[in-house]
Motif scaffolding. Sequence first.
Motif, PDB file in Angstrom:
ATOM      1  N   ALA A  81      14.434  -4.661  10.069  1.00 21.51           N
ATOM      2  CA  ALA A  81      14.377  -3.763   8.916  1.00 21.51           C
ATOM      3  C   ALA A  81      13.527  -4.371   7.801  1.00 21.51           C
ATOM      4  O   ALA A  81      13.458  -5.590   7.641  1.00 21.51           O
ATOM      5  CB  ALA A  81      15.785  -3.474   8.400  1.00 21.51           C
ATOM      6  N   SER A  82      12.890  -3.498   7.031  1.00 20.97           N
ATOM      7  CA  SER A  82      12.100  -3.944   5.884  1.00 20.97           C
ATOM      8  C   SER A  82      11.890  -2.778   4.939  1.00 20.97           C
ATOM      9  O   SER A  82      11.426  -1.723   5.367  1.00 20.97           O
ATOM     10  CB  SER A  82      10.739  -4.494   6.320  1.00 20.97           C
ATOM     11  N   GLY A  88       0.804  -1.199   0.000  1.00 24.12           N
ATOM     12  CA  GLY A  88       0.000   0.000   0.000  1.00 24.12           C
ATOM     13  C   GLY A  88       0.848   1.265   0.000  1.00 24.12           C
ATOM     14  O   GLY A  88       0.493   2.261   0.604  1.00 24.12           O
ATOM     15  N   ASP A  89       2.012   1.216  -0.728  1.00 22.61           N
ATOM     16  CA  ASP A  89       2.950   2.331  -0.783  1.00 22.61           C
ATOM     17  C   ASP A  89       3.473   2.684   0.603  1.00 22.61           C
ATOM     18  O   ASP A  89       3.697   3.840   0.935  1.00 22.61           O
ATOM     19  CB  ASP A  89       2.315   3.569  -1.439  1.00 22.61           C
ATOM     20  N   GLN A  90       3.685   1.667   1.433  1.00 22.49           N
ATOM     21  CA  GLN A  90       4.241   1.943   2.781  1.00 22.49           C
ATOM     22  C   GLN A  90       5.725   2.170   2.708  1.00 22.49           C
ATOM     23  O   GLN A  90       6.334   2.577   3.528  1.00 22.49           O
ATOM     24  CB  GLN A  90       3.985   0.768   3.724  1.00 22.49           C
ATOM     25  N   ALA A  91       6.579   2.470   2.778  1.00 20.59           N
ATOM     26  CA  ALA A  91       8.032   2.748   2.635  1.00 20.59           C
ATOM     27  C   ALA A  91       8.455   1.812   1.509  1.00 20.59           C
ATOM     28  O   ALA A  91       8.153   1.072   1.421  1.00 20.59           O
ATOM     29  CB  ALA A  91       8.927   2.650   3.822  1.00 20.59           C
ATOM     30  N   HIS A 113       8.231 -14.576  -2.031  1.00 20.16           N
ATOM     31  CA  HIS A 113       8.919 -13.352  -2.449  1.00 20.16           C
ATOM     32  C   HIS A 113       9.874 -12.928  -1.326  1.00 20.16           C
ATOM     33  O   HIS A 113      10.257 -11.769  -1.218  1.00 20.16           O
ATOM     34  CB  HIS A 113       7.890 -12.257  -2.733  1.00 20.16           C
ATOM     35  N   PHE A 114      10.208 -13.918  -0.459  1.00 19.41           N
ATOM     36  CA  PHE A 114      11.131 -13.739   0.643  1.00 19.41           C
ATOM     37  C   PHE A 114      10.555 -12.771   1.669  1.00 19.41           C
ATOM     38  O   PHE A 114       9.376 -12.880   1.983  1.00 19.41           O
ATOM     39  CB  PHE A 114      12.520 -13.347   0.100  1.00 19.41           C
ATOM     40  N   ASN A 115      11.339 -11.818   2.197  1.00 22.35           N
ATOM     41  CA  ASN A 115      10.843 -11.023   3.318  1.00 22.35           C
ATOM     42  C   ASN A 115      10.983  -9.517   3.107  1.00 22.35           C
ATOM     43  O   ASN A 115      10.064  -8.858   2.665  1.00 22.35           O
ATOM     44  CB  ASN A 115      11.549 -11.446   4.605  1.00 22.35           C
TER      45      ASN A 115
END
Length: 412
Positions: free
Chosen positions: A144-145, A28-31, A175-177
């Motif tokens: 971190a993400s 949702g366009d989060q960072a 799609h991993f993390n």
Amino acid sequence: MREFSRRGALGLGLGAAAAVGVAGCSAGDQAGKGALGPIGKGGKKSGEPSGPPAKLIGDGSTADTGPQPRQPAKPVPLQPGETPPQFVVFSWDGAGEVGNGLFPRFLKVAKDHGAAMTFFLSGLYLLPESKKSLYRPPNNPVGASDIGYLTDGHVRETIKNVRQAWLDGHEIGTHFNGHFCGGSGSVERWTGADWQDEIDQAVSFVTKWKTNTGFTDLEPLPFDYSKELVGARTPCLKGQDNLLPTAQKLGWRYDASSPGGVQAWPDKKQGIWDLPLQGLPFPGHSFEVLSMDYNILANQSGNTTRGVPANYPGWRTQATGTYLNGFRRAYETNRAPLFIGNHFEQWNGGIYMDAVEEALKSMSDKKDVRLVSFRQFVDWLDVQDPKVLTKLRSLQPGQSPTGGWKTFLTSA
């Protein structure tokens, strides 16, 4: 984080060539014969699998419920002179439901048109942000993400939709993390050991969501992920070379992470089927664009996901035309499989979601077309005569078989 990788004729610059190697994920366009049969029409209906009761696995986040429902008939080899099916794989990176209703929308589209798809689930989408310290990404800070975390409510909806997807016959890949594409912690720099660590964590988040979320009112995911997981797509299409040896050790069967390919029949790389996104004819331009929604966006509105609304209708038509151009080129010539990548996003007013739905509907009723998951496609590849596959690989994009299919494959 979204980065461009430009290679060869496909990527000499935005506005002058295609953007290759982009995998723009965010929350949702989060960072016919010799083919996988139609998916979703006939066979078991959606819902709880029939057979013995579910056998809970671990903390009960997942369960062995027996064979997956709504699967095609067992594939058989092409016969001499037979025309190959036209395979089309629609896949989704991240596969999180972020409140925009796109996950259930496309489950319905798939069911209505007899399609199976592949959902590359990001493990973090099943991990609450309050537990982010559990994630220890290779070469990045704890927790971190680059795609952020979902709200608890969206984690719940993602679990429900992933469950329904499997019951509807779709594939659940990974799609991993954290989706790290740049800097010193980029997946491009990860070693085989780093990939193994990331995969172990992704599997843990999927198979221990009950422990991590505390949700007690949701049914388990109805599959054993250790058996279900046979393929992946890396963040931003980076890091495949170091991933493949690990994937091979794990028994994975394919990888969809190559940074740009062409519409030709695939081959194996390091023992794994290499299934890249492909360059497709881009309406109004002399270059080709990679077969993913974000790459089309990048060539229309640059680095913004909210371009000028007045352009949306034209861009929607152009995006739809891109998918259908690629489909027609393969369908009418070499019958190479078509791979299309997507995200559950409302970029540029949601035009890419409309485009992929319109394209899927247009493809679904054509003779010999099979809308399948990546796993179902490699099931078919694995039973074919290697000489036939070699012959198919000799056809270039847009190249028809000399003498027609009856002559071309009879000589294989």
